[in-house]
Design a protein around this motif. Structure first.
Motif, PDB file in Angstrom:
ATOM      1  N   VAL A 100       0.859  -1.189   0.000  1.00  0.00           N
ATOM      2  CA  VAL A 100       0.000   0.000   0.000  1.00  0.00           C
ATOM      3  C   VAL A 100       0.895   1.238   0.000  1.00  0.00           C
ATOM      4  CG1 VAL A 100      -1.795   1.320   1.189  1.00  0.00           C
ATOM      5  CG2 VAL A 100      -1.778  -1.150   1.366  1.00  0.00           C
ATOM      6  N   VAL A 101       0.590   2.194  -0.874  1.00  0.00           N
ATOM      7  CA  VAL A 101       1.298   3.478  -0.894  1.00  0.00           C
ATOM      8  C   VAL A 101       0.261   4.595  -0.864  1.00  0.00           C
ATOM      9  CG1 VAL A 101       3.305   2.611  -2.183  1.00  0.00           C
ATOM     10  CG2 VAL A 101       1.338   3.546  -3.437  1.00  0.00           C
ATOM     11  N   LYS A 102       0.716   5.816  -0.732  1.00  0.00           N
ATOM     12  CA  LYS A 102      -0.215   6.954  -0.777  1.00  0.00           C
ATOM     13  C   LYS A 102      -0.782   7.100  -2.192  1.00  0.00           C
ATOM     14  CE  LYS A 102       0.693  10.017   2.978  1.00  0.00           C
ATOM     15  NZ  LYS A 102       0.929  11.409   3.361  1.00  0.00           N
ATOM     16  N   GLY A 103      -1.965   7.643  -2.270  1.00  0.00           N
ATOM     17  CA  GLY A 103      -2.659   7.767  -3.550  1.00  0.00           C
ATOM     18  C   GLY A 103      -1.883   8.516  -4.616  1.00  0.00           C
ATOM     19  N   ASP A 104      -1.062   9.475  -4.186  1.00  0.00           N
ATOM     20  CA  ASP A 104      -0.334  10.298  -5.156  1.00  0.00           C
ATOM     21  C   ASP A 104       1.094   9.800  -5.409  1.00  0.00           C
ATOM     22  OD1 ASP A 104       0.704  10.863  -2.714  1.00  0.00           O
ATOM     23  OD2 ASP A 104       0.220  13.006  -2.733  1.00  0.00           O
ATOM     24  N   ASN A 105       1.412   8.632  -4.894  1.00  0.00           N
ATOM     25  CA  ASN A 105       2.752   8.076  -5.119  1.00  0.00           C
ATOM     26  C   ASN A 105       2.759   7.291  -6.429  1.00  0.00           C
ATOM     27  OD1 ASN A 105       5.002   6.314  -5.208  1.00  0.00           O
ATOM     28  ND2 ASN A 105       5.184   6.341  -2.982  1.00  0.00           N
ATOM     29  N   LEU A 114      10.610  -0.935  -4.191  1.00  0.00           N
ATOM     30  CA  LEU A 114      10.742  -0.669  -2.750  1.00  0.00           C
ATOM     31  C   LEU A 114      12.203  -0.614  -2.294  1.00  0.00           C
ATOM     32  CD1 LEU A 114       7.851  -2.850  -1.247  1.00  0.00           C
ATOM     33  CD2 LEU A 114       7.938  -0.364  -1.430  1.00  0.00           C
ATOM     34  N   GLU A 115      13.117  -0.902  -3.214  1.00  0.00           N
ATOM     35  CA  GLU A 115      14.542  -0.855  -2.856  1.00  0.00           C
ATOM     36  C   GLU A 115      14.911   0.535  -2.347  1.00  0.00           C
ATOM     37  OE1 GLU A 115      16.885  -2.348  -6.115  1.00  0.00           O
ATOM     38  OE2 GLU A 115      16.123  -4.387  -5.830  1.00  0.00           O
ATOM     39  N   GLY A 116      15.564   0.558  -1.177  1.00  0.00           N
ATOM     40  CA  GLY A 116      15.999   1.822  -0.588  1.00  0.00           C
ATOM     41  C   GLY A 116      14.888   2.636   0.062  1.00  0.00           C
ATOM     42  N   LYS A 117      13.662   2.114   0.037  1.00  0.00           N
ATOM     43  CA  LYS A 117      12.517   2.862   0.566  1.00  0.00           C
ATOM     44  C   LYS A 117      12.231   2.538   2.039  1.00  0.00           C
ATOM     45  CE  LYS A 117      11.125   5.127  -3.162  1.00  0.00           C
ATOM     46  NZ  LYS A 117      12.223   4.881  -4.095  1.00  0.00           N
ATOM     47  N   ARG A 118      11.434   3.414   2.647  1.00  0.00           N
ATOM     48  CA  ARG A 118      11.031   3.195   4.044  1.00  0.00           C
ATOM     49  C   ARG A 118       9.717   2.402   4.047  1.00  0.00           C
ATOM     50  NH1 ARG A 118      10.127   9.179   5.452  1.00  0.00           N
ATOM     51  NH2 ARG A 118       9.081   8.842   3.474  1.00  0.00           N
ATOM     52  N   ILE A 119       9.730   1.284   4.730  1.00  0.00           N
ATOM     53  CA  ILE A 119       8.565   0.384   4.692  1.00  0.00           C
ATOM     54  C   ILE A 119       8.072   0.100   6.112  1.00  0.00           C
ATOM     55  CG2 ILE A 119       7.709  -1.855   3.907  1.00  0.00           C
ATOM     56  CD1 ILE A 119      10.213  -1.972   2.059  1.00  0.00           C
ATOM     57  N   ALA A 120       6.768   0.226   6.333  1.00  0.00           N
ATOM     58  CA  ALA A 120       6.176  -0.112   7.624  1.00  0.00           C
ATOM     59  C   ALA A 120       5.555  -1.504   7.568  1.00  0.00           C
ATOM     60  CB  ALA A 120       5.118   0.913   8.013  1.00  0.00           C
ATOM     61  N   VAL A 121       5.808  -2.289   8.604  1.00  0.00           N
ATOM     62  CA  VAL A 121       5.261  -3.650   8.690  1.00  0.00           C
ATOM     63  C   VAL A 121       4.865  -3.940  10.134  1.00  0.00           C
ATOM     64  CG1 VAL A 121       6.651  -4.592   6.785  1.00  0.00           C
ATOM     65  CG2 VAL A 121       7.563  -4.632   9.115  1.00  0.00           C
ATOM     66  N   GLN A 122       4.119  -5.023  10.311  1.00  0.00           N
ATOM     67  CA  GLN A 122       3.818  -5.458  11.675  1.00  0.00           C
ATOM     68  C   GLN A 122       4.878  -6.452  12.123  1.00  0.00           C
ATOM     69  OE1 GLN A 122       0.187  -7.681  12.416  1.00  0.00           O
ATOM     70  NE2 GLN A 122       0.118  -6.949  14.523  1.00  0.00           N
ATOM     71  N   ILE A 123       5.305  -6.295  13.349  1.00  0.00           N
ATOM     72  CA  ILE A 123       6.381  -7.126  13.895  1.00  0.00           C
ATOM     73  C   ILE A 123       6.002  -8.621  13.905  1.00  0.00           C
ATOM     74  CG2 ILE A 123       5.640  -6.878  16.336  1.00  0.00           C
ATOM     75  CD1 ILE A 123       8.686  -6.431  16.964  1.00  0.00           C
ATOM     76  N   GLY A 124       6.940  -9.440  13.499  1.00  0.00           N
ATOM     77  CA  GLY A 124       6.740 -10.889  13.561  1.00  0.00           C
ATOM     78  C   GLY A 124       5.958 -11.483  12.407  1.00  0.00           C
ATOM     79  N   THR A 125       5.642 -10.679  11.402  1.00  0.00           N
ATOM     80  CA  THR A 125       4.804 -11.179  10.303  1.00  0.00           C
ATOM     81  C   THR A 125       5.632 -11.584   9.082  1.00  0.00           C
ATOM     82  OG1 THR A 125       4.543  -8.950   9.408  1.00  0.00           O
ATOM     83  CG2 THR A 125       2.883  -9.681  10.988  1.00  0.00           C
ATOM     84  N   ALA A 159       5.725   3.083   2.198  1.00  0.00           N
ATOM     85  CA  ALA A 159       4.827   1.966   1.878  1.00  0.00           C
ATOM     86  C   ALA A 159       4.555   1.096   3.108  1.00  0.00           C
ATOM     87  CB  ALA A 159       5.453   1.101   0.776  1.00  0.00           C
ATOM     88  N   VAL A 160       3.454   0.371   3.030  1.00  0.00           N
ATOM     89  CA  VAL A 160       3.146  -0.664   4.024  1.00  0.00           C
ATOM     90  C   VAL A 160       3.123  -1.988   3.278  1.00  0.00           C
ATOM     91  CG1 VAL A 160       1.343  -1.630   5.516  1.00  0.00           C
ATOM     92  CG2 VAL A 160       1.794   0.834   5.560  1.00  0.00           C
ATOM     93  N   VAL A 161       3.761  -3.012   3.825  1.00  0.00           N
ATOM     94  CA  VAL A 161       3.649  -4.355   3.253  1.00  0.00           C
ATOM     95  C   VAL A 161       2.834  -5.193   4.232  1.00  0.00           C
ATOM     96  CG1 VAL A 161       4.864  -6.464   2.585  1.00  0.00           C
ATOM     97  CG2 VAL A 161       5.782  -4.236   1.903  1.00  0.00           C
ATOM     98  N   ASN A 162       1.707  -5.701   3.735  1.00  0.00           N
ATOM     99  CA  ASN A 162       0.812  -6.472   4.605  1.00  0.00           C
ATOM    100  C   ASN A 162      -0.023  -7.422   3.738  1.00  0.00           C
ATOM    101  OD1 ASN A 162      -0.519  -7.303   6.913  1.00  0.00           O
ATOM    102  ND2 ASN A 162      -1.704  -5.421   7.163  1.00  0.00           N
ATOM    103  N   ASP A 163      -0.769  -8.299   4.387  1.00  0.00           N
ATOM    104  CA  ASP A 163      -1.592  -9.261   3.655  1.00  0.00           C
ATOM    105  C   ASP A 163      -2.641  -8.536   2.793  1.00  0.00           C
ATOM    106  OD1 ASP A 163      -0.168 -10.593   5.616  1.00  0.00           O
ATOM    107  OD2 ASP A 163      -1.622 -12.216   5.720  1.00  0.00           O
ATOM    108  N   LEU A 164      -2.817  -8.998   1.565  1.00  0.00           N
ATOM    109  CA  LEU A 164      -3.725  -8.347   0.614  1.00  0.00           C
ATOM    110  C   LEU A 164      -5.145  -8.110   1.145  1.00  0.00           C
ATOM    111  CD1 LEU A 164      -4.234  -7.201  -2.262  1.00  0.00           C
ATOM    112  CD2 LEU A 164      -4.842  -9.522  -2.946  1.00  0.00           C
ATOM    113  N   PRO A 165      -5.806  -9.130   1.737  1.00  0.00           N
ATOM    114  CA  PRO A 165      -7.194  -8.883   2.162  1.00  0.00           C
ATOM    115  C   PRO A 165      -7.296  -7.809   3.251  1.00  0.00           C
ATOM    116  CG  PRO A 165      -6.436 -11.041   2.915  1.00  0.00           C
ATOM    117  CD  PRO A 165      -5.404 -10.533   1.964  1.00  0.00           C
TER     118      PRO A 165
END
Ligand code: GLN
Length: 231
Positions: A100-105, A114-125, A159-165
């Motif tokens: 997931v990214v911002k609408g204007d990205n 995503l190389e070199g980018k800042r990514i938010a994730v949930q711990i342990g996933t 960006a956020v990397v998380n499960d699609l649903p």
């Protein structure tokens, strides 16, 4: 003999920022979602009453190992690594990771970007694990998925990397307009319910219960309730 009528309780652990699988509706303390309904149905099918506990995602396997809970039902993907420690039931849901990214990205359209980018994730996933494999990425781990999305909204990550649903739910149900899902789904993953390796009898019972719920239409009913379509 006095306790022959005692209700058998099955203690189930889940992390509650993973809608539509396990979450709390705004202003409600109740734990709801696809996993919660399915876990209760499986427990009932086996003659138990489900008692649900909210536990941090990275604390679920330790809680199981410590005997604080009997089973994990928390959108947990069946992985080789986890299977070394715990026993999974047969898969009950097909999933995978997405971005997931911002609408204007417009600069991020794939995992490669995503190389070199800042990514938010949930711990342990599995999302956290996948993000760490990306070259030069600055991976920030949060205790909850809500915090990861908030960080994206605040501009603290790209960006956020998380499960699609769960990403889809975030975009459609949270009312978040300024965000979008990009790229192909990576890693076909399947969710399983998990118990300790010692509890082979329980895994068999859970598998049997899942089969029965699929046969009697209950699984499909729960699926349609949360996903609005047939499995
Ligand atoms: N399916 C992912 C995993 O198992 C995420 C699960 C979650 O955040 N609840 O790691």
């Amino acid at each position: 003999a006095a306790d022959t009528n005692k209700a058998k309780v099955l203690k189930i652990g889940a992390e509650m920022t993973f809608p539509p699988f396990e979450f709390q509706e705004e202003g409600s303390k109740e734990y709801v979602g696809f996993d919660m309904d399915l876990a209760k149905a499986v427990a009932k099918q086996m003659g138990y009453t489900a008692e649900i506990q909210n536990i941090g995602f990275d604390g679920l396997i330790p809680a199981l190992e410590a005997g604080n809970i009997d089973m994990i039902v928390s959108g947990m993907s069946i992985t080789e690594e986890r299977s070394k420690k715990i026993a999974f039931s047969k898969p009950y849901y097909k999933s995978g990771l997405s971005i997931v990214v911002k609408g204007d990205n417009n600069s991020i359209t794939s995992f490669k970007d995503l190389e070199g980018k800042r990514i938010a994730v949930q711990i342990g996933t599995t999302g956290a694990e996948e993000a760490r494999k990306i070259k030069d990425a600055k991976v920030r781990e949060y205790n909850s998925n809500s915090e990861a999305y908030m960080e994206l909204k605040a501009g603290g990550v790209d960006a956020v990397v998380n499960d699609l649903p769960v990403n889809e739910y975030y975009l459609t149900k949270s009312g978040e307009k300024n965000a979008k899902i990009v790229g192909d789904i990576v890693n076909a993953e399947e969710y399983g319910m998990a118990v300790t390796k010692k509890n082979t009898e329980l895994v068999e019972k859970v598998n049997k219960a899942i089969d029965e719920l699929k046969k009697n239409g209950e699984y499909e009913k729960i699926y349609v309730k949360w996903f609005g379509k047939k499995p």
